[in-house]
Design a protein around this motif. Structure first.
Motif, PDB file in Angstrom:
ATOM      1  N   PRO A   1       0.638  -1.230  -0.092  1.00  0.00           N
ATOM      2  CA  PRO A   1       0.171  -0.155  -0.018  1.00  0.00           C
ATOM      3  C   PRO A   1       0.798   1.347  -0.027  1.00  0.00           C
ATOM      4  O   PRO A   1       0.463   2.223  -0.818  1.00  0.00           O
ATOM      5  CB  PRO A   1      -0.866  -0.030   1.250  1.00  0.00           C
ATOM      6  CG  PRO A   1      -1.143  -1.741   1.427  1.00  0.00           C
ATOM      7  CD  PRO A   1       0.285  -2.140   1.039  1.00  0.00           C
ATOM      8  N   PRO A   2       1.937   1.374   0.813  1.00  0.00           N
ATOM      9  CA  PRO A   2       2.587   2.687   0.883  1.00  0.00           C
ATOM     10  C   PRO A   2       3.419   2.895  -0.403  1.00  0.00           C
ATOM     11  O   PRO A   2       3.464   3.971  -0.959  1.00  0.00           O
ATOM     12  CB  PRO A   2       3.787   2.713   2.100  1.00  0.00           C
ATOM     13  CG  PRO A   2       3.604   1.165   2.413  1.00  0.00           C
ATOM     14  CD  PRO A   2       2.394   0.629   2.143  1.00  0.00           C
ATOM     15  N   LEU A   3       3.645   1.749  -1.127  1.00  0.00           N
ATOM     16  CA  LEU A   3       4.452   1.830  -2.588  1.00  0.00           C
ATOM     17  C   LEU A   3       3.481   2.364  -3.568  1.00  0.00           C
ATOM     18  O   LEU A   3       3.875   2.831  -4.418  1.00  0.00           O
ATOM     19  CB  LEU A   3       5.063   0.465  -2.962  1.00  0.00           C
ATOM     20  CG  LEU A   3       6.405   0.128  -2.063  1.00  0.00           C
ATOM     21  CD1 LEU A   3       6.770  -1.479  -2.346  1.00  0.00           C
ATOM     22  CD2 LEU A   3       7.405   1.072  -2.422  1.00  0.00           C
ATOM     23  N   ALA A   4       2.218   1.669  -3.313  1.00  0.00           N
ATOM     24  CA  ALA A   4       1.180   1.988  -4.582  1.00  0.00           C
ATOM     25  C   ALA A   4       0.806   3.481  -4.228  1.00  0.00           C
ATOM     26  O   ALA A   4       0.623   4.147  -5.346  1.00  0.00           O
ATOM     27  CB  ALA A   4       0.148   1.039  -4.059  1.00  0.00           C
ATOM     28  N   LEU A   5       0.565   3.988  -2.972  1.00  0.00           N
ATOM     29  CA  LEU A   5       0.515   5.281  -2.819  1.00  0.00           C
ATOM     30  C   LEU A   5       1.522   6.479  -3.355  1.00  0.00           C
ATOM     31  O   LEU A   5       1.264   7.205  -4.098  1.00  0.00           O
ATOM     32  CB  LEU A   5       0.536   5.752  -1.288  1.00  0.00           C
ATOM     33  CG  LEU A   5      -0.050   7.014  -0.810  1.00  0.00           C
ATOM     34  CD1 LEU A   5      -0.864   6.766   0.540  1.00  0.00           C
ATOM     35  CD2 LEU A   5       1.066   8.271  -0.746  1.00  0.00           C
ATOM     36  N   VAL A   6       2.711   5.954  -3.240  1.00  0.00           N
ATOM     37  CA  VAL A   6       3.805   6.902  -3.633  1.00  0.00           C
ATOM     38  C   VAL A   6       3.869   6.757  -5.054  1.00  0.00           C
ATOM     39  O   VAL A   6       4.134   7.905  -5.815  1.00  0.00           O
ATOM     40  CB  VAL A   6       5.267   6.462  -2.994  1.00  0.00           C
ATOM     41  CG1 VAL A   6       6.416   7.118  -3.752  1.00  0.00           C
ATOM     42  CG2 VAL A   6       5.271   7.015  -1.318  1.00  0.00           C
ATOM     43  N   LEU A   7       3.772   5.708  -5.759  1.00  0.00           N
ATOM     44  CA  LEU A   7       4.029   5.687  -7.274  1.00  0.00           C
ATOM     45  C   LEU A   7       2.796   6.226  -7.854  1.00  0.00           C
ATOM     46  O   LEU A   7       2.896   6.811  -8.872  1.00  0.00           O
ATOM     47  CB  LEU A   7       3.437   3.906  -7.407  1.00  0.00           C
ATOM     48  CG  LEU A   7       4.014   3.484  -9.038  1.00  0.00           C
ATOM     49  CD1 LEU A   7       4.932   4.118  -9.716  1.00  0.00           C
ATOM     50  CD2 LEU A   7       3.510   2.189  -9.078  1.00  0.00           C
ATOM     51  N   ALA A   8       1.535   6.057  -7.141  1.00  0.00           N
ATOM     52  CA  ALA A   8       0.394   6.945  -7.951  1.00  0.00           C
ATOM     53  C   ALA A   8       0.610   8.543  -7.780  1.00  0.00           C
ATOM     54  O   ALA A   8       0.405   9.114  -8.975  1.00  0.00           O
ATOM     55  CB  ALA A   8      -1.011   6.765  -7.145  1.00  0.00           C
ATOM     56  N   ALA A   9       1.438   8.815  -6.883  1.00  0.00           N
ATOM     57  CA  ALA A   9       1.580  10.324  -6.774  1.00  0.00           C
ATOM     58  C   ALA A   9       2.790  10.846  -7.636  1.00  0.00           C
ATOM     59  O   ALA A   9       2.485  11.737  -8.472  1.00  0.00           O
ATOM     60  CB  ALA A   9       2.198  10.707  -5.300  1.00  0.00           C
ATOM     61  N   VAL A  10       3.807   9.850  -8.143  1.00  0.00           N
ATOM     62  CA  VAL A  10       4.801  10.312  -8.813  1.00  0.00           C
ATOM     63  C   VAL A  10       4.314  10.082 -10.308  1.00  0.00           C
ATOM     64  O   VAL A  10       4.421  10.860 -11.175  1.00  0.00           O
ATOM     65  CB  VAL A  10       5.805   9.058  -8.922  1.00  0.00           C
ATOM     66  CG1 VAL A  10       6.690   9.089 -10.048  1.00  0.00           C
ATOM     67  CG2 VAL A  10       6.554   9.065  -7.469  1.00  0.00           C
TER      68      VAL A  10
END
Length: 211
Positions: A109-118
């Motif tokens: 989930p944190p990786l998905a969150l950061v990737l979506a922002a990027v």
């Protein structure tokens, strides 16, 4: 959104109280009516927080959706005001609540969150590369933000000590600002950043005053 977050944390009564306070709180009224980026930034910032709180209260199947939504909203907040990138740290930490913490299920989930922002920010970064011929992830604010604070005018200000001043009013950087129309934004930002760091080296104790 203030009411939504209050409801998520403390329930309906707290939400109604928060909405009532927000409706009559003068700073919010003034900022909300200003033609500035703050109102839009506030919307994205609070919405990303609400999405993270929804993530923490949702079933496991729906959690990735909330994490992705929080990342998209955080990316939009960063496009509105570049310093919002710092939001990614607490938002990612808030969705990193699996066990064990180093497992894929916890880190997903944190990786998905950061990737979506990027991914939200990337098209603008590409635009900056094409227009400014330099790697500028979001904006060229950093140099002017530093220079507006680290100068003799701000250091000597007795009414608002160590406050930021617009560069057109700062004599220390007039030699750069006078050529603002002829200078590439990215180049100007680098020069302002370099001059600010030089000022910091010459006045190290002033950093504590700013803080």
């Amino acid at each position: 959104l203030v009411g939504v977050i209050a409801a998520q944390l403390w329930g309906t009564i707290a939400a109604l109280v928060a909405l009532g306070l927000g409706a009559v709180y003068l700073p919010l009224i003034l900022v909300g009516g200003a033609v500035m980026s703050e109102p839009l930034f506030d919307v994205f910032m609070l919405a990303s927080l609400a999405a993270v709180l929804a993530y923490r209260g949702s079933r496991r199947r729906a959690r990735y959706g909330w994490a992705l939504l929080a990342g998209v909203l955080a990316g939009l907040a960063a496009l509105t005001r570049a310093q919002a990138l710092i939001l990614l740290l607490p938002l990612a930490a808030a969705v990193w609540n699996g066990r064990p913490w180093r497992s894929l299920s916890a880190l997903g989930p944190p990786l998905a969150l950061v990737l979506a922002a990027v991914l939200v920010i990337t098209p603008w970064t590409i635009r900056n590369e094409r227009e400014l011929h330099a790697f500028v992830p979001i904006s060229t604010q950093f140099g002017s933000a530093l220079a507006g604070t680290y100068n003799d005018l701000s250091r000597a200000d007795t009414e608002n000590p160590a406050s930021w001043h617009g560069l057109r009013h700062v004599p220390d950087y007039a030699y750069l600002f006078d050529r603002v129309r002829q200078t590439n934004e990215a180049v100007l930002e680098r020069k302002l950043r370099s001059a600010s760091f030089r000022y910091i080296r010459e006045h190290p104790t002033y950093v504590a005053k700013v803080a």
